[in-house]
Each structure stands twice: as C-alpha cells, then as structure tokens.
Design an enzyme around this catalytic site. Structure first.
Site, PDB file in Angstrom:
ATOM      1  N   TRP A 164     -69.926  34.413  25.510  1.00 33.67           N
ATOM      2  CA  TRP A 164     -70.156  35.636  26.448  1.00 33.67           C
ATOM      3  C   TRP A 164     -68.717  36.262  26.620  1.00 33.67           C
ATOM      4  O   TRP A 164     -67.878  35.353  27.349  1.00 33.67           O
ATOM      5  CB  TRP A 164     -70.874  35.181  27.675  1.00 33.67           C
ATOM      6  N   ASP A 245     -73.852  26.408  30.816  1.00 34.97           N
ATOM      7  CA  ASP A 245     -73.998  27.608  31.562  1.00 34.97           C
ATOM      8  C   ASP A 245     -75.562  28.153  31.043  1.00 34.97           C
ATOM      9  O   ASP A 245     -76.054  28.327  29.842  1.00 34.97           O
ATOM     10  CB  ASP A 245     -73.013  28.818  30.844  1.00 34.97           C
ATOM     11  N   ALA A 247     -78.151  30.815  31.611  1.00 36.22           N
ATOM     12  CA  ALA A 247     -78.565  32.040  32.435  1.00 36.22           C
ATOM     13  C   ALA A 247     -79.910  32.611  32.002  1.00 36.22           C
ATOM     14  O   ALA A 247     -80.414  33.673  32.545  1.00 36.22           O
ATOM     15  CB  ALA A 247     -77.408  32.962  32.293  1.00 36.22           C
ATOM     16  N   LYS A 280     -81.868  36.668  35.467  1.00 31.83           N
ATOM     17  CA  LYS A 280     -82.709  37.592  34.600  1.00 31.83           C
ATOM     18  C   LYS A 280     -84.186  37.047  34.586  1.00 31.83           C
ATOM     19  O   LYS A 280     -85.250  37.903  34.555  1.00 31.83           O
ATOM     20  CB  LYS A 280     -82.245  36.908  33.095  1.00 31.83           C
TER      21      LYS A 280
HETATM   22  C1  LIG Z   1     -74.217  33.401  29.068  1.00 25.85           C
HETATM   23  C2  LIG Z   1     -74.233  34.258  30.571  1.00 25.85           C
HETATM   24  N1  LIG Z   1     -73.790  33.602  31.550  1.00 25.85           N
HETATM   25  C3  LIG Z   1     -73.656  33.889  32.898  1.00 25.85           C
HETATM   26  C4  LIG Z   1     -74.205  35.292  32.877  1.00 25.85           C
HETATM   27  C5  LIG Z   1     -74.011  35.603  34.463  1.00 25.85           C
HETATM   28  O1  LIG Z   1     -75.252  35.986  35.081  1.00 25.85           O
HETATM   29  P1  LIG Z   1     -75.202  36.753  36.439  1.00 25.85           P
HETATM   30  O2  LIG Z   1     -75.659  38.127  36.031  1.00 25.85           O
HETATM   31  O3  LIG Z   1     -76.312  35.860  37.033  1.00 25.85           O
HETATM   32  O4  LIG Z   1     -73.955  36.697  37.017  1.00 25.85           O
HETATM   33  C6  LIG Z   1     -74.574  35.867  32.016  1.00 25.85           C
HETATM   34  C7  LIG Z   1     -75.053  37.380  32.085  1.00 25.85           C
HETATM   35  O5  LIG Z   1     -74.905  38.073  31.273  1.00 25.85           O
HETATM   36  C8  LIG Z   1     -74.548  35.410  30.679  1.00 25.85           C
HETATM   37  O6  LIG Z   1     -74.972  36.156  29.537  1.00 25.85           O
END
Ligand SMILES: Cc1ncc(COP(=O)(O)O)c(C=O)c1O
Length: 426
Positions: A164, A245, A247, A280
């Site tokens: 990401w 992570d 999400a 999400k």
């Molecule tokens: C892999 C990953 N980690 C963390 C996040 C962060 O999410 P948030 O919108 O809750 O900060 C995202 C958001 O796109 C993501 O794709």
C-alpha cells in the site's frame, strides 16, 4: 511575543530565542548566522498519485467514464452507501449521547473491548494483549511504528513489494529504515513466496516484518493458510517482530477466515503488533475508526508498552475522534444491530467476490482475479496501456495497473472487460 521554542525574526535573519540556561542560550545565539528557512522555502510535495488520479477522473467530462482507482466499496449502481445499521446507530447516538466531554487517549474503551473477539478470536481473553482506539488504520500504523521506533530505533522494517503506497511514508515518518522483500509477480498473478521467505530469512533479529492480514492492497493476493504457517515459522526462527496491518477484515472470505494470519501469529509469537481498521468493514471511511493491538510476553510488559503508546497518541492527536467508533460500539453492543451488520458485511463481500468471478471468467489471462480477495487486483498492463485505457476508454486505474474490482457498477463490467482484453491483445 516569542515563546521559548518559537523562532523570531531579528535584523540579521532568523534567531531562535530561548529563555533557559546560559549554555543552551550560547549555542542558540551562535546560530544567528545560519538563516533558517521560512515556510515559503518549503520544497514542493510529490503528489499522492491516487489522489491525483481521483482529480483527473473528476475532471473528465465523458459520462461513460469508469473510476476503478478510488479505494472504496461501491454497490451495483456505483454508490458507497452508509450501512443501514450505521444510520440506525448514528441516530441512536444523536438521541442518547449526553456529553461530548473528553474521553482520553484510549478513546472509547468499550469499542476496543467489543472488537477484541472479532479480531483476536480465541486470543480475546489473553491479558497480555491490549488495544486502544485510533484514528483509522493509518493512525494505528503510525502509532505501532512509533512504538517500535521508541523501543528499537535500529530496527529495519521489511516491506513487501508492492505494498500500500502509504506504508513507506508512515515508516519514514518515524525514521526507521526499510528493506524491501519481493511479494508479488504481476505478470504471473502470483505471490513470489519462495523469494519472500528467503528475504525474511535474511532479516536480522528485531527487524519488523510488515504483513497484510488479508485482502492485500494493491494485489489482492493473500497468503494461503500453509503460507501463513511458513511465514510464522520464519518470523519466529529469525526473531523478527511481526506487525500485521488488517484493514479489510470481512471483505475476503469472512471475519474469522480473514483473521487467520493474525491469530496464528499471536499463537506463535511473544510480541506482535496489529493495526486494524473499521473504516471499510463498517463503511465509515471519513469518520476514521481503527484500533491498535499490542502483545508482549506478559500483561505487565504490555501495560508498560501501552503507556508509551498513550504518550505518543497524546503527542500526535491527543485522543481519537469519537463519533464513528461510538456508532460502531452501538452496533457491536446490540445483538440485533450486530447481526444485521454481519449481513450487510456479507453483502459487500459477496459483491466483491461475484465481480471478481465475472471478470475472471471472461478471459484465461484474467483468471487469477477469481483466486484473489478484497477490493484490489493488479492487471498485467504496462503504464502505457493504462494511460491508453484512460485516454481512449475513460477508464481510470492506477499507473501500476491496480484497480478496484467494485469500483465497477454492474452496468460497467462488460465494457471494462472488453477494454482490458483489447489492451492485453494489442
Ligand atoms: C493496506 C491498508 N492499510 C491501512 C489502510 C488505512 O485505512 P484507514 O482509512 O482506516 O486509515 C488502508 C486504506 O486504504 C489500506 O489499504
């Protein structure tokens, strides 16, 4: 008036005015010849390519345009609706909330308690695992890396490629070094598992292994259960520090299935950090709802680590925003709302998986998309092909070929497939 730490302009340029002891004062005064830079001297910031893509798409007047760049769930007609249970919970919140007084750096403690079984499963009762509310998954990641940088500033972070795009800047912001490990072969639509394992094997004890819990962004390629077992083996054998992570829990196979890797790592490792997002799976993106989880070898050590986490949180945002987490709290606390959230979550997951199957069935070269999970996949297109799709067909995806499978409304899927197959044939 200048505060002890704020810069003041003097006749000769910028001078740092300090009030404390004279030694400190002398060193500050010797800096009068170095002209400090003002805000106007700031270098330009490199554009966030995904935000730039959204702007480009917004500016395109063609009504048939397709936006598969943006990273939010969309339904069959292209909307990102507020979940029905969320609307209800928010209404209850408005009706019942009696104060907006400060909650403290942990945010809503009951929110974190209610998330425990969903994320941790059979580890929910483990007192050496502590969690707190954060501003989204980003806040959790930043806080987790802050903690690592506080405990071990020499740690390097092993980061899969691709990952990401916000991972590297977050890691850089806490001044930890990064080492890339190969994760995915775009042309093959497959994880480079042997290369990944070899790279993790080469890690030093104390290095951080950054892993995606599920629904890998940007590739959609998730580790199988056997691959997780092997990664856990390497992480423990090499003494790496796992930071997971997660999400998109619930967007892949199901809530429990998507937490398989997190729970396996908790089974095997004394120290683990998990950064979680509800943005999400509760569809509350802009409300910024997430949590950070710390496991150490003992409840005592976890409390000490958490004290540092609270300190860092206090410095950065003092306390997380309440509204979204308070609404999630209401949903999870109420058996009826909870049940209906699971149904709405399953509907989002089903849509993701059915669009995947439809694309995968269209051409053998796209079959890999049906074996992947979550909103994202990466098409084996060159940057030139991606730009041509943008130009000729008004299809907006990231230059890397990453696209959001549910960026497509139902009536756009066939046109999208035809354009992509045309690009692959060319
Ligand atoms: C892999 C990953 N980690 C963390 C996040 C962060 O999410 P948030 O919108 O809750 O900060 C995202 C958001 O796109 C993501 O794709």
């Amino acid at each position: 008036m200048c505060s002890p730490v704020s810069p003041c302009r003097s006749g000769t340029g910028w001078q740092w005015i300090t009030t404390p002891d004279s030694a400190n004062r002398a060193s500050m005064l010797s800096r009068t010849d170095t002209r400090a830079r003002g805000l106007a001297d700031l270098p330009p910031v490199e554009n966030d390519s995904l935000l730039a893509l959204i702007a480009l798409c917004d500016a395109d007047p063609r009504p048939e345009k397709i936006d598969v760049g943006v990273g939010v769930f969309r339904d069959a007609v292209g909307n990102t609706p507020i979940l029905k249970v969320m609307k209800e919970a928010e209404q209850r919140l408005v009706d019942m909330q009696v104060t907006k007084a400060y909650l403290g750096s942990a945010g809503d403690k009951r929110f974190a308690e209610l998330l425990r079984p969903i994320l941790l499963g059979n580890h929910a009762d483990d007192e050496s695992i502590l969690g707190l509310q954060t501003p989204g998954g980003c806040g959790a990641l930043r806080l987790g890396f802050e903690l690592i940088a506080t405990a071990n500033p020499q740690a390097r972070v092993l980061v899969g490629t691709p990952t990401w795009p916000n991972h590297p800047p977050i890691i850089r912001s806490v001044r930890l070094d990064m080492v890339e490990y190969p994760y995915y072969e775009r042309g093959q639509g497959a994880i480079r598992f042997e290369d990944m394992v070899a790279a993790l094997e080469a890690g030093e004890p104390g290095d951080v292994a950054l892993l995606h819990g599920c629904c890998h962004n940007p590739t959609g390629a998730d580790l199988s259960e056997d691959q997780w077992r092997e990664v856990v083996r390497v992480v423990t054998a090499r003494g790496l520090f796992p930071l997971i992570d997660i999400a998109y829990q619930g967007f892949g196979r199901g809530l429990d299935e998507d937490a398989f890797g997190v729970r396996l790592m908790l089974d095997a490792c004394e120290e683990v950090i998990v950064a979680q997002s509800c943005d999400k799976n509760f569809s509350v993106y802009r409300d910024r709802v997430g949590s950070l989880w710390i496991k150490t070898g003992s409840a005592e050590a976890s409390k000490k680590a958490m004290a540092h986490v609270h300190q860092r949180a206090r410095e950065m945002w003092s306390m997380p925003p309440d509204h979204g987490a308070a609404a999630v709290h209401i949903i999870l606390e109420d058996p009826d709302l909870h049940e209906r959230w699971l149904v709405e979550l399953a509907a989002m997951r089903d849509r993701i998986n059915s669009v995947r199957q439809r694309i995968a069935a269209a051409d053998p070269r796209l079959a890999f998309i049906g074996r992947q999970f979550g909103m994202f996949s990466m098409l084996p297109l060159t940057r030139e092909q991606v730009l041509k799709l943008r130009e000729d067909d008004a299809i907006y995806m990231a230059d890397s070929g990453r696209f959001n499978v549910v960026g497509l409304g139902d009536d756009q899927i066939d046109r999208f497939i035809a354009a992509v197959v045309g690009a692959l044939d060319a």
